[in-house]
Write a protein that holds these residues in place. Structure first.
Motif, PDB file in Angstrom:
ATOM      1  N   UNK A  77       9.555  10.834  -3.969  1.00 53.97           N
ATOM      2  CA  UNK A  77       9.552  10.889  -2.507  1.00 53.97           C
ATOM      3  C   UNK A  77       8.153  11.191  -1.994  1.00 53.97           C
ATOM      4  N   UNK A  78       7.959  10.875  -0.748  1.00 51.31           N
ATOM      5  CA  UNK A  78       6.701  11.189  -0.086  1.00 51.31           C
ATOM      6  C   UNK A  78       6.454  12.696  -0.131  1.00 51.31           C
ATOM      7  N   UNK A  79       7.507  13.473   0.051  1.00 56.78           N
ATOM      8  CA  UNK A  79       7.390  14.928  -0.014  1.00 56.78           C
ATOM      9  C   UNK A  79       6.941  15.423  -1.379  1.00 56.78           C
ATOM     10  N   UNK A  80       7.421  14.780  -2.445  1.00 55.45           N
ATOM     11  CA  UNK A  80       7.008  15.168  -3.792  1.00 55.45           C
ATOM     12  C   UNK A  80       5.542  14.838  -4.050  1.00 55.45           C
ATOM     13  N   UNK A  81       5.025  13.826  -3.359  1.00 57.58           N
ATOM     14  CA  UNK A  81       3.625  13.424  -3.532  1.00 57.58           C
ATOM     15  C   UNK A  81       2.675  14.220  -2.630  1.00 57.58           C
ATOM     16  N   UNK A  82       3.226  14.980  -1.700  1.00 54.54           N
ATOM     17  CA  UNK A  82       2.398  15.743  -0.758  1.00 54.54           C
ATOM     18  C   UNK A  82       1.451  16.676  -1.512  1.00 54.54           C
ATOM     19  N   UNK A  83       0.214  16.718  -1.055  1.00 56.76           N
ATOM     20  CA  UNK A  83      -0.791  17.584  -1.651  1.00 56.76           C
ATOM     21  C   UNK A  83      -1.396  17.031  -2.923  1.00 56.76           C
ATOM     22  N   UNK A  84      -1.008  15.833  -3.300  1.00 58.75           N
ATOM     23  CA  UNK A  84      -1.476  15.249  -4.559  1.00 58.75           C
ATOM     24  C   UNK A  84      -2.374  14.046  -4.305  1.00 58.75           C
ATOM     25  N   UNK A  85      -2.944  13.543  -5.381  1.00 57.67           N
ATOM     26  CA  UNK A  85      -3.805  12.361  -5.334  1.00 57.67           C
ATOM     27  C   UNK A  85      -3.014  11.183  -5.879  1.00 57.67           C
ATOM     28  N   UNK A  86      -2.852  10.160  -5.053  1.00 61.92           N
ATOM     29  CA  UNK A  86      -2.112   8.960  -5.428  1.00 61.92           C
ATOM     30  C   UNK A  86      -3.102   7.810  -5.557  1.00 61.92           C
ATOM     31  N   UNK A  87      -3.002   7.083  -6.664  1.00 61.67           N
ATOM     32  CA  UNK A  87      -3.827   5.890  -6.865  1.00 61.67           C
ATOM     33  C   UNK A  87      -2.904   4.710  -7.072  1.00 61.67           C
ATOM     34  N   UNK A  88      -3.086   3.686  -6.246  1.00 66.68           N
ATOM     35  CA  UNK A  88      -2.317   2.452  -6.377  1.00 66.68           C
ATOM     36  C   UNK A  88      -3.185   1.403  -7.061  1.00 66.68           C
ATOM     37  N   UNK A  89      -2.623   0.244  -7.297  1.00 64.52           N
ATOM     38  CA  UNK A  89      -3.381  -0.855  -7.899  1.00 64.52           C
ATOM     39  C   UNK A  89      -4.620  -1.167  -7.072  1.00 64.52           C
ATOM     40  N   UNK A  90      -4.527  -1.031  -5.743  1.00 64.45           N
ATOM     41  CA  UNK A  90      -5.670  -1.301  -4.880  1.00 64.45           C
ATOM     42  C   UNK A  90      -6.792  -0.286  -5.075  1.00 64.45           C
ATOM     43  N   UNK A  91      -6.457   0.899  -5.559  1.00 63.33           N
ATOM     44  CA  UNK A  91      -7.444   1.951  -5.739  1.00 63.33           C
ATOM     45  C   UNK A  91      -8.116   1.960  -7.092  1.00 63.33           C
ATOM     46  N   UNK A  92      -7.689   1.099  -8.002  1.00 58.35           N
ATOM     47  CA  UNK A  92      -8.291   1.085  -9.341  1.00 58.35           C
ATOM     48  C   UNK A  92      -9.656   0.411  -9.365  1.00 58.35           C
ATOM     49  N   UNK A  93      -9.780  -0.669  -8.662  1.00 55.88           N
ATOM     50  CA  UNK A  93     -11.039  -1.413  -8.667  1.00 55.88           C
ATOM     51  C   UNK A  93     -11.087  -2.338  -7.477  1.00 55.88           C
ATOM     52  N   UNK A  94     -12.148  -3.123  -7.425  1.00 56.24           N
ATOM     53  CA  UNK A  94     -12.325  -4.094  -6.347  1.00 56.24           C
ATOM     54  C   UNK A  94     -12.504  -5.470  -6.977  1.00 56.24           C
ATOM     55  N   UNK A  95     -12.412  -6.518  -6.174  1.00 55.73           N
ATOM     56  CA  UNK A  95     -12.685  -7.851  -6.738  1.00 55.73           C
ATOM     57  C   UNK A  95     -14.094  -7.942  -7.338  1.00 55.73           C
ATOM     58  N   UNK A  96     -15.051  -7.234  -6.730  1.00 57.27           N
ATOM     59  CA  UNK A  96     -16.427  -7.264  -7.226  1.00 57.27           C
ATOM     60  C   UNK A  96     -16.612  -6.373  -8.457  1.00 57.27           C
ATOM     61  N   UNK A  97     -15.853  -5.311  -8.543  1.00 54.46           N
ATOM     62  CA  UNK A  97     -15.967  -4.355  -9.651  1.00 54.46           C
ATOM     63  C   UNK A  97     -14.560  -3.937 -10.097  1.00 54.46           C
TER      64      UNK A  97
END
Length: 169
Positions: A77-97
């Protein structure tokens, strides 16, 4: 009343949750705390790379990193993720890197339809963060529970091995 300074009434803001998503602090209404994280990521933040598959945490398509650990965002849940760091596929890298796992998936043509790919890439990135050069057994164990209906599992294994600097053997 004469002689008393006027005081502005402080506006109350609704209670909020705070979490960091892909390096940016984000806020959500406390009332949304029971919402599955995957819905909030997709609908509120527009991060549609995280896919909703089975909705039961069994297919792995919705995998994100929470404080660096893989988690099924359909069961978190969103509540369980509160206060934490979430990384999605979009946050792993960029098209350039791209992240090494993202680059290896492209090089190995490890995605067919691509629906399951984000979860597998995120899980592969988590594996490499804790084990720089995993062997084939470790890659298989990490990806156990990620379902691919297209049958690209062998290319997926090869991609994660490549990202870890090893040939699949």
């Amino acid at each position: 009343m004469a002689g008393k300074p006027a005081t502005a009434a402080k506006a109350k803001s609704p209670a909020q949750l705070s979490l960091t998503v892909n390096g940016t602090e984000r806020r959500a209404a406390l009332a949304d705390g029971d919402m599955p994280l995957v819905y909030w990521l997709r609908e509120e933040l527009g991060l549609t790379g995280t896919h909703l598959g089975c909705g039961k945490g069994e297919c792995g398509a919705c995998t994100v990193l929470i404080d660096g650990q893989p988690a099924r965002s359909c069961r978190t849940t969103l509540g369980e993720a509160a206060g934490k760091v979430v990384t999605t596929i979009e946050g792993l890298g960029t098209p350039e890197a791209p992240h090494p796992v993202q680059a290896a998936f492209v090089e190995e043509q490890a995605a067919q339809c691509g629906f399951c790919t984000p979860g597998m890439v995120v899980e592969g990135a988590a594996l490499l963060a804790r084990t720089a050069q995993p062997d084939l057994a470790e890659v298989k164990e990490a990806l156990d529970g990620h379902l691919c209906r297209c049958g690209s599992h062998q290319r997926v294994l090869k991609a994660v091995m490549r990202a870890g600097g090893r040939d699949k053997s």
